[in-house]
Design an enzyme around this catalytic site. Structure first.
Site, PDB file in Angstrom:
ATOM      1  N   ARG A 274       8.917   1.397   2.986  1.00  0.00           N
ATOM      2  CA  ARG A 274       9.646   1.850   3.993  1.00  0.00           C
ATOM      3  C   ARG A 274       9.532   0.940   5.187  1.00  0.00           C
ATOM      4  NH1 ARG A 274       7.908   7.957   3.447  1.00  0.00           N
ATOM      5  NH2 ARG A 274       7.513   7.143   1.473  1.00  0.00           N
TER       6      ARG A 274
ATOM      7  N   LYS B 140      13.269  -4.167  -1.719  1.00  0.00           N
ATOM      8  CA  LYS B 140      11.849  -4.052  -1.486  1.00  0.00           C
ATOM      9  C   LYS B 140      11.183  -5.061  -2.462  1.00  0.00           C
ATOM     10  CE  LYS B 140       7.902  -0.902  -2.108  1.00  0.00           C
ATOM     11  NZ  LYS B 140       7.289   0.269  -2.525  1.00  0.00           N
TER      12      LYS B 140
ATOM     13  N   ASP C 142      -0.174   3.179   1.956  1.00  0.00           N
ATOM     14  CA  ASP C 142       0.584   3.125   0.727  1.00  0.00           C
ATOM     15  C   ASP C 142       2.012   3.566   0.995  1.00  0.00           C
ATOM     16  OD1 ASP C 142       0.692   2.786  -1.944  1.00  0.00           O
ATOM     17  OD2 ASP C 142       0.108   4.923  -2.445  1.00  0.00           O
TER      18      ASP C 142
ATOM     19  N   GLU D  55       4.165   1.707   2.242  1.00  0.00           N
ATOM     20  CA  GLU D  55       4.451   0.516   2.668  1.00  0.00           C
ATOM     21  C   GLU D  55       5.926   0.157   2.523  1.00  0.00           C
ATOM     22  OE1 GLU D  55       3.174   0.815  -0.044  1.00  0.00           O
ATOM     23  OE2 GLU D  55       4.926  -0.400  -1.234  1.00  0.00           O
TER      24      GLU D  55
ATOM     25  N   LYS E  97      -4.805   3.056  -3.832  1.00  0.00           N
ATOM     26  CA  LYS E  97      -4.428   3.743  -4.958  1.00  0.00           C
ATOM     27  C   LYS E  97      -5.493   3.916  -5.966  1.00  0.00           C
ATOM     28  CE  LYS E  97       0.568   2.282  -5.206  1.00  0.00           C
ATOM     29  NZ  LYS E  97       1.194   3.721  -5.020  1.00  0.00           N
TER      30      LYS E  97
ATOM     31  N   ASP F 272       6.421  -3.795  -8.049  1.00  0.00           N
ATOM     32  CA  ASP F 272       6.895  -3.171  -6.801  1.00  0.00           C
ATOM     33  C   ASP F 272       7.717  -3.988  -5.769  1.00  0.00           C
ATOM     34  OD1 ASP F 272       7.097  -0.621  -5.333  1.00  0.00           O
ATOM     35  OD2 ASP F 272       5.080  -1.211  -4.072  1.00  0.00           O
TER      36      ASP F 272
ATOM     37  N   ASP G 276       1.144  -3.583  -4.858  1.00  0.00           N
ATOM     38  CA  ASP G 276       0.952  -2.576  -3.896  1.00  0.00           C
ATOM     39  C   ASP G 276      -0.440  -1.969  -4.387  1.00  0.00           C
ATOM     40  OD1 ASP G 276       0.852  -0.684  -2.240  1.00  0.00           O
ATOM     41  OD2 ASP G 276       2.618   0.736  -3.390  1.00  0.00           O
TER      42      ASP G 276
HETATM   43  N1  BES Z   1       5.214   1.522  -4.911  1.00  0.00           N
HETATM   44  C1  BES Z   1       5.015   3.062  -4.437  1.00  0.00           C
HETATM   45  C2  BES Z   1       5.976   3.839  -5.142  1.00  0.00           C
HETATM   46  C3  BES Z   1       5.836   3.924  -6.901  1.00  0.00           C
HETATM   47  C4  BES Z   1       5.083   4.674  -7.377  1.00  0.00           C
HETATM   48  C5  BES Z   1       6.894   2.767  -7.477  1.00  0.00           C
HETATM   49  C6  BES Z   1       5.134   4.707  -9.014  1.00  0.00           C
HETATM   50  C7  BES Z   1       6.633   2.936  -8.991  1.00  0.00           C
HETATM   51  C8  BES Z   1       5.971   3.569  -9.714  1.00  0.00           C
HETATM   52  C9  BES Z   1       5.235   3.257  -3.102  1.00  0.00           C
HETATM   53  O1  BES Z   1       4.711   2.236  -2.335  1.00  0.00           O
HETATM   54  C10 BES Z   1       3.984   4.500  -2.924  1.00  0.00           C
HETATM   55  O2  BES Z   1       3.046   4.263  -3.042  1.00  0.00           O
HETATM   56  N2  BES Z   1       4.615   5.753  -2.526  1.00  0.00           N
HETATM   57  C11 BES Z   1       3.821   6.631  -2.060  1.00  0.00           C
HETATM   58  C12 BES Z   1       4.430   7.192  -0.819  1.00  0.00           C
HETATM   59  C13 BES Z   1       3.204   8.192  -0.208  1.00  0.00           C
HETATM   60  C14 BES Z   1       2.064   7.780   0.196  1.00  0.00           C
HETATM   61  C15 BES Z   1       4.147   9.068   0.814  1.00  0.00           C
HETATM   62  C16 BES Z   1       3.977   7.727  -3.284  1.00  0.00           C
HETATM   63  O3  BES Z   1       5.025   7.783  -3.660  1.00  0.00           O
HETATM   64  O4  BES Z   1       3.035   8.413  -3.517  1.00  0.00           O
HETATM   65 ZN    ZN Z   2       4.946   0.455  -2.905  1.00  0.00          ZN
HETATM   66 MN    MN Z   3       2.651   2.203  -1.797  1.00  0.00          MN
END
Ligand code: BES
Ligand code: ZN
Ligand code: MN
Length: 496
Positions: free
Chosen positions: A350, A264, A346, A348, A276, A287, A269
């Protein structure tokens, strides 16, 4: 803007004999039973100057040197050309794992980078098993790299020369490869996001590929369009830096089916329209750590000349906001033909991986390993030092976990019961990009990805926790860690 120093590249040698110049480093170990007479002993002590030997004996006697794992003591030798001796404790036999040896090498260097030093010589004897010599060398290199890339007053000095007495030239070269590849991964992650955008990331991957003799293909937005990578394009659409897909190929295995490693690469992000909060966005330059891990691992695999075919794929996009941003409720037909409903912009990673995995599958790999900073939920489940592993193949899970275990990079499997399948079903499209509420978020993300690997044995590693550190440790700076480069290399190397 300041240009950051090039990646640390001290000159590394393997002298046959000890010459007392610069800083000397030796290792103290503890006998496995404290009842043994020589409970603490110093490796290769006979080769040290008499004055240093006496000093060490006194320090052991007085309890100043205990030989404990993690202990680092600086000793004045009274010798004019080698005034300082560093004694690094390695503890008992069971504590001297590969990971600990690497950390020790790194911690010793990090103690010495406060001043410019011409030469540091490591005296390596029986205390460190020969299989771990490369890890020591790798650690000394990772200790030379930190996140202070843009400080105008240098406060961190990479030593000019490192010497390893008692380490074979081969182990030294392998350690150098490993350490410098981990540093490349870390550097890509630590660079600010406006610099390390998809175009620049792809450019750095290409430079690495041309240095190591790898094939490298870069798909720009026109090619992505032509290839039907509508999911990658959707995530990147709001950004002024267009998305990219990087395909690296290493052919060391004749005509066998390749292994695919997929990363990824969301270079920043923001969360998109599901934006966020600042606290959650602050580290989101990290990210793209999965993609950076792929680049670092491909470099090491090529330099080591491993006898396998390996394809590395990086899905690169910046998740931003504009009038053209992808929206909640949007439906995207992915490259594979499966449709996805976007219910949170968010989630994104996947979405980017959906197309990237599909390109991987097209190369008919015997196995796919993907690495992604995918979910905060994985950190809730496992903390920030352990990677989550989710898979459709018990076999692959076992071999990868073994490799990670040998490298002491903690990985823990989360279940993929079919009862989770319905949680990513959509009422509008084939699947949706979030699960039901927050529960099992790491797993529902993996369930989404599973839709894009077909029958290929696949392991997904969620590195959201261990890829990026808030605080430093004796053996590494805060920021990018380079986690999983070593496990990937070990796994490719040991794969029969
Ligand atoms: N890049 C983030 C996940 C992340 C969080 C990586 C903290 C490193 C540190 C990912 O894209 C994300 O935002 N995931 C969301 C998914 C949710 C919206 C279903 C999350 O984990 O909150
Ligand atoms: Zn992300
Ligand atoms: Mn995200």
């Amino acid at each position: 803007m300041i240009t950051p120093a090039p990646l640390p590249a001290p000159k590394i040698t393997t002298p046959e004999q000890v010459t007392a110049t610069g800083v000397m480093v030796c290792f103290a170990v503890q006998a496995d039973k404290s009842s043994e007479k020589k409970y603490v002993s110093i490796d290769r002590i006979d080769e040290l100057e008499t004055s240093a030997k006496t000093a060490l004996a006194q320090l052991i006697q007085s309890g100043e040197i205990e030989g404990k794992s993690g202990e680092i003591v600086q000793v004045a030798t009274g010798h004019p050309s080698a005034p300082i001796l560093v004694v690094a404790g390695l503890g008992k036999t069971a504590q001297r794992t590969r990971g600990k040896i690497l950390e020790t090498g790194a911690a010793v260097i990090r103690r010495l980078v406060d001043k410019s030093r011409a030469e540091i010589t490591f005296l390596v004897g029986d205390a460190i098993s020969p299989e771990h010599h490369d890890a020591l060398v790798a650690g000394t290199l990772t200790g030379c790299e930190g996140q202070h890339l843009y400080q105008s007053e240098p406060a961190f000095f990479v030593p000019e020369k490192l010497a390893f007495v008692g380490v074979s030239p081969q182990a030294t070269a392998e350690g150098e490869t490993l350490g410098s590849s981990i540093n490349l991964t870390r550097r890509l992650v630590n660079e600010p996001p406006t610099i390390m955008n998809p175009t620049e990331f792809a450019e750095r991957a290409k430079i690495m590929a041309s240095e190591e003799g790898l094939e490298c293909e870069i798909w720009d937005e026109t090619r992505l369009e032509k290839e039907g990578c509508r999911a990658i394009l959707a995530v990147g659409r709001a950004s002024t830096s267009p998305p990219r897909l990087v395909i690296l190929k290493y052919n060391g295995g004749g005509d066998e089916a390749p292994i695919a490693i997929v990363g990824k690469g969301v270079t920043f992000d923001s969360g998109g329209l599901s934006i966020k909060p600042s606290d959650g966005m602050v580290d989101m330059k990290c990210d793209m750590a999965g993609a950076a891990t792929v680049v670092g691992a491909m470099r090491a695999i090529a330099q080591l000349g491993l006898k396998r075919n390996v394809i590395g794929l990086c899905g690169l996009a910046e998740n931003m906001i504009s009038g053209d941003a992808y929206k909640l409720g949007d439906v995207i037909e992915t490259r594979s033909g499966k449709t996805i409903e976007i219910l949170n912009t968010d989630a994104e990673g996947r979405v980017v991986l959906a197309d990237t995995l599909d390109v991987a599958v097209q190369h008919k790999p015997s196995a796919i390993i993907d690495l992604a900073t995918l979910t905060g939920a994985c950190m809730v489940a496992l903390g920030n030092e352990v990677a989550g592993l989710m898979t459709n193949s018990d076999d692959l899970c076992r071999t990868f976990s073994d490799a990670a275990g040998q490298e002491n990079e903690p990985v823990w499997q989360l279940p993929m019961f079919s009862l989770y399948d319905e949680k990513v079903k959509s009422k509008v499209a084939d699947i949706k990009n979030v699960g039901e509420g927050r529960w099992g978020g790491a797993i529902t993300a993996a369930k989404f990805l599973e839709n894009f690997v077909g029958e290929t044995p696949w392991v997904h590693i969620d590195i959201a926790g261990p890829a990026f550190a808030d605080s430093p440790k004796p053996h590494r700076d805060a920021g990018a860690t380079g986690v999983m480069v070593r496990s990937l290399v070990r796994w490719v190397r040991d794969r029969s």
